[in-house]
Design an enzyme around this catalytic site. Sequence first.
Site, mmCIF file in Angstrom:
data_model
loop_
_atom_site.group_PDB
_atom_site.id
_atom_site.type_symbol
_atom_site.label_atom_id
_atom_site.label_comp_id
_atom_site.label_asym_id
_atom_site.label_seq_id
_atom_site.Cartn_x
_atom_site.Cartn_y
_atom_site.Cartn_z
ATOM 1 N N ILE A 117 35.555 0.629 157.309
ATOM 2 C CA ILE A 117 36.527 -0.378 156.869
ATOM 3 C C ILE A 117 37.854 0.384 156.922
ATOM 4 O O ILE A 117 38.138 1.200 156.061
ATOM 5 C CB ILE A 117 36.225 -0.916 155.457
ATOM 6 C CG1 ILE A 117 34.867 -1.620 155.436
ATOM 7 C CG2 ILE A 117 37.344 -1.852 155.005
ATOM 8 C CD1 ILE A 117 34.430 -2.092 154.055
ATOM 9 N N PRO A 118 38.651 0.155 157.960
ATOM 10 C CA PRO A 118 39.740 1.068 158.307
ATOM 11 C C PRO A 118 41.006 0.951 157.448
ATOM 12 O O PRO A 118 42.072 0.553 157.935
ATOM 13 C CB PRO A 118 40.019 0.721 159.768
ATOM 14 C CG PRO A 118 39.683 -0.736 159.860
ATOM 15 C CD PRO A 118 38.514 -0.933 158.930
ATOM 16 N N CYS A 119 40.911 1.359 156.205
ATOM 17 C CA CYS A 119 42.076 1.307 155.319
ATOM 18 C C CYS A 119 43.177 2.253 155.784
ATOM 19 O O CYS A 119 44.338 2.087 155.404
ATOM 20 C CB CYS A 119 41.672 1.586 153.879
ATOM 21 S SG CYS A 119 40.788 3.128 153.631
ATOM 22 N N HIS A 120 42.849 3.221 156.637
ATOM 23 C CA HIS A 120 43.879 4.125 157.166
ATOM 24 C C HIS A 120 44.859 3.394 158.081
ATOM 25 O O HIS A 120 45.942 3.901 158.342
ATOM 26 C CB HIS A 120 43.233 5.305 157.907
ATOM 27 C CG HIS A 120 42.446 4.918 159.119
ATOM 28 N ND1 HIS A 120 41.160 4.427 159.034
ATOM 29 C CD2 HIS A 120 42.769 4.925 160.436
ATOM 30 C CE1 HIS A 120 40.716 4.163 160.249
ATOM 31 N NE2 HIS A 120 41.674 4.458 161.121
ATOM 32 N N ARG A 121 44.519 2.184 158.514
ATOM 33 C CA ARG A 121 45.397 1.414 159.398
ATOM 34 C C ARG A 121 46.423 0.584 158.635
ATOM 35 O O ARG A 121 47.195 -0.147 159.244
ATOM 36 C CB ARG A 121 44.551 0.510 160.304
ATOM 37 C CG ARG A 121 43.653 1.292 161.239
ATOM 38 C CD ARG A 121 42.805 0.412 162.108
ATOM 39 N NE ARG A 121 41.826 1.224 162.823
ATOM 40 C CZ ARG A 121 40.668 0.771 163.257
ATOM 41 N NH1 ARG A 121 40.337 -0.509 163.089
ATOM 42 N NH2 ARG A 121 39.834 1.576 163.881
#
Length: 155
Positions: A117-121
């Site tokens: 779940i790409p919270c870094h984006r």
Amino acid sequence: MTRELAQVETPISTFRAVVVDGAVRTAAFVQGTGVRRDSSGVHLALAAYFAGEMDALDAIGVDPQGTEFKQQVWKLLREVPAGTTVSYGELAARVGAPGAARAVGTANATNPVCLIIPCHRVIRTGGGLGGYGFGLDRKRWLLAHEAPAFELVNS
């Protein structure tokens, strides 16, 4: 209930996912070493992502536990393509709560399945990185790693 660990070595540390009945329940960068293979193939998808296959994470099933709002935010995060970013405010608008940028930030901060779940984006309006629970150096690395995907999408 089947519980397994998927673990890969990455250029920025060891990454481990807890796989329950074929879906990732939690995932994080950890201290430790070694590779652990799960029967669902999560470790293969993780290794492929770090080898440059940006869409490899899309096929991984996830089962994070959280409030309905957090679930909505995490679901929308999975729709943000590799190589692109979204602001906290944009994500709040997508979830149907345009004034809830801080709540989106809280959902990101409590994301139990980082990377997949790409919270870094998620970045600040104006392009600032914002925060990242595993450190800004890792966030920078992940965004740079995904940058070639951005170039392909936009060429």
